[in-house]
Scaffold this motif. Structure first.
Motif, PDB file in Angstrom:
ATOM      1  N   SER A  20    -101.810 -57.967  -1.931  1.00 28.24           N
ATOM      2  CA  SER A  20    -101.224 -59.311  -2.028  1.00 28.24           C
ATOM      3  C   SER A  20    -101.096 -59.959  -0.654  1.00 28.24           C
ATOM      4  CB  SER A  20     -99.844 -59.230  -2.693  1.00 28.24           C
ATOM      5  OG  SER A  20     -99.931 -58.694  -3.984  1.00 28.24           O
ATOM      6  N   GLY A  24    -103.024 -63.282   0.662  1.00 28.15           N
ATOM      7  CA  GLY A  24    -102.254 -64.364   1.273  1.00 28.15           C
ATOM      8  C   GLY A  24    -102.805 -64.751   2.634  1.00 28.15           C
ATOM      9  N   SER A  47     -98.192 -64.298   6.336  1.00 27.90           N
ATOM     10  CA  SER A  47     -98.342 -63.733   5.001  1.00 27.90           C
ATOM     11  C   SER A  47     -97.387 -62.566   4.780  1.00 27.90           C
ATOM     12  CB  SER A  47     -99.787 -63.276   4.781  1.00 27.90           C
ATOM     13  OG  SER A  47     -99.964 -62.756   3.485  1.00 27.90           O
ATOM     14  N   ILE A  72     -98.925 -72.038  -0.688  1.00 26.63           N
ATOM     15  CA  ILE A  72     -99.315 -70.620  -0.668  1.00 26.63           C
ATOM     16  C   ILE A  72     -98.150 -69.775  -0.167  1.00 26.63           C
ATOM     17  CG2 ILE A  72    -100.828 -68.893   0.405  1.00 26.63           C
ATOM     18  CD1 ILE A  72    -102.176 -70.627  -1.751  1.00 26.63           C
ATOM     19  N   LEU A  76     -96.148 -66.844  -2.209  1.00 23.02           N
ATOM     20  CA  LEU A  76     -95.990 -65.493  -1.655  1.00 23.02           C
ATOM     21  C   LEU A  76     -94.521 -65.087  -1.632  1.00 23.02           C
ATOM     22  CD1 LEU A  76     -98.510 -65.637   1.352  1.00 23.02           C
ATOM     23  CD2 LEU A  76     -98.752 -64.259  -0.727  1.00 23.02           C
TER      24      LEU A  76
END
Length: 439
Positions: A20, A24, A47, A72, A76
């Motif tokens: 993940s 990201g 990220s 984004i 996240l």
């Protein structure tokens, strides 16, 4: 190469988390995600900070990232805070898929539960509760930010900060975080209410919701709520008294703003990361106190980090019992199991070692930064808090990598990481007991 079924739940959780973060990073490095320049390391740092709901930022989120990039980051944060596996549960249920024992064990691990029983129901309730609370907060926050920023930007501001606050991330879209709203009751109450709810733990919220009286609360709920209240009240009074005449923080504010700011800054270090005053302007004793709060952190099964309030209380009670020469640790007419004491000590000790080891590297790589600033930043990263004395953007590449590791381990948990890497000991050999002098 290992098949997916060969991995343990902690290992699978670790893999999903890394994948993940990687996704990201790739999305944040797309040209439509940022303005100007953004290095791969800074994209990776952002990220990790978002997925671990830390909030430390090497670049200004509000100016460097575009609307797409900010979205984004927000996604996240939501994934990292509520939990990837929680969203996976909802996705599988929507597809009509059955959730097997392996998946339940992974969800149990991600939510830090002692049993897999009822784990699916908990994940569903958690998601529904999160979306309802965040939606309600967006409506209230919009009454402040829509008149100030316009309809579209005001609503996005409200959504971003609601998600960031509930998930205890601390990411903001203004360079000074929330310093411009130090005396605003709506911002103070809503934002702090979000991160207190997110940080107290979902099992506590469900327990309070389902129980008709305080007597029916579980021991964990009682300890968590009482511990949170005591820590928050003491922290507010300490900061109010200690910073009352400090011209860099509370000194120049009217009394009502001093009270609001003291309250907000007392509850924020419990892994929220928002600030309404300049952290670098705080007195050294206040800085040290906030470091302690960040290390303690929030509650189990919450969106927050740290060693957790209950862990701190168990160690404190164990210490008191030792000095009183009592073999048992009792609270609310219940005895704490010895296994929990060992687990709490292991969590605290491994966390201290992580912070110390990171500091040893940082003191070599960041000669231009003072020790107290490095200590503050390291503990903030470990506790996934996001508060900073303003040094994050000035870190070297080595310093950024160190904090990335600390944020990652702080979110996953030192014990989860250890269990995922270590091989189980099946040895049945026992040795004779003996004593070692201690103290």
């Amino acid at each position: 190469m290992k098949k997916l079924g060969a991995f343990t739940p902690p290992q699978l959780l670790l893999i999903v988390f890394i994948l993940s973060i990687t996704a990201g990073t790739l999305l944040l490095k797309l040209p439509l995600s940022y303005n100007g320049e953004l290095s791969w390391l800074d994209a990776f740092f952002t990220s990790v900070s978002a997925m671990t709901v830390t909030g430390l930022a090497v670049v200004d989120t509000g100016t460097v990232f575009t609307l797409f990039g900010q979205t984004i980051i927000m996604l996240l944060i939501q994934l990292g805070g509520i939990g990837i596996m929680t969203f996976a549960v909802l996705f599988f249920l929507l597809l009509g898929k059955k959730i097997g024992l392996k998946e339940r064990l992974i969800i149990q691990q991600s939510l830090n539960q002692n049993s897999a029983g009822g784990i699916i129901r908990l994940a569903i309730h958690l998601s529904i509760f999160a979306f309802i609370v965040e939606g309600f907060a967006v409506v209230i926050l919009s009454t402040v930010w829509v008149p100030e920023l316009g309809l579209a930007e005001g609503i996005f501001f409200s959504v971003f900060h609601a998600v960031s606050a509930f998930n205890n991330a601390g990411f903001g879209l203004k360079m000074d975080s929330l310093m411009g709203y130090a005396g605003d009751p709506i911002i103070n109450i809503v934002i702090s209410g979000l991160f207190v709810l997110g940080g107290i733990g979902f099992t506590v919220i469900l327990d309070v919701w389902r129980s008709s009286s305080i007597r029916k609360w579980s021991l964990h709920t009682k300890v968590m709520i009482l511990g949170t209240l005591i820590i928050n009240v003491i922290s507010m009074l300490y900061l109010f008294i200690n910073e009352f005449e400090n011209p860099l923080t509370l000194g120049g504010l009217p009394l009502d703003e001093k009270l609001w700011t003291s309250y907000f800054q007392a509850v924020s270090p419990r892994t929220a990361g928002f600030n309404t005053i300049d952290i670098a302007g705080l007195d050294d004793s206040s800085i040290l106190y906030i470091i302690l709060l960040m290390f303690i952190g929030a509650g189990s099964t919450s969106t927050g980090g740290g060693i957790k309030v209950t862990t701190f209380i168990i160690i404190l009670l164990a210490t008191i019992s030792f000095f009183r020469r009592k073999a048992e640790i009792n609270i609310f007419n219940r005895e704490i199991r010895q296994e929990l004491v060992f687990k709490s000590l292991a969590i605290a000790m491994s966390s201290v070692l992580l912070v110390v080891f990171a500091l040893l590297i940082l003191t070599h790589s960041e000669h231009h930064i003072t020790f107290i600033e490095l200590l503050f930043e390291t503990v903030s990263a470990f506790g996934t808090v996001g508060l900073s004395m303003g040094i994050t953007g000035g870190l070297s590449e080595v310093g950024k990598v160190v904090l990335i590791v600390v944020m990652f381990v702080g979110k996953i948990g030192p014990l989860t990481l250890a269990f995922s890497l270590a091989k189980p000991d099946h040895s049945k050999i026992k040795y004779p007991k003996s004593d070692v002098l201690a103290g």
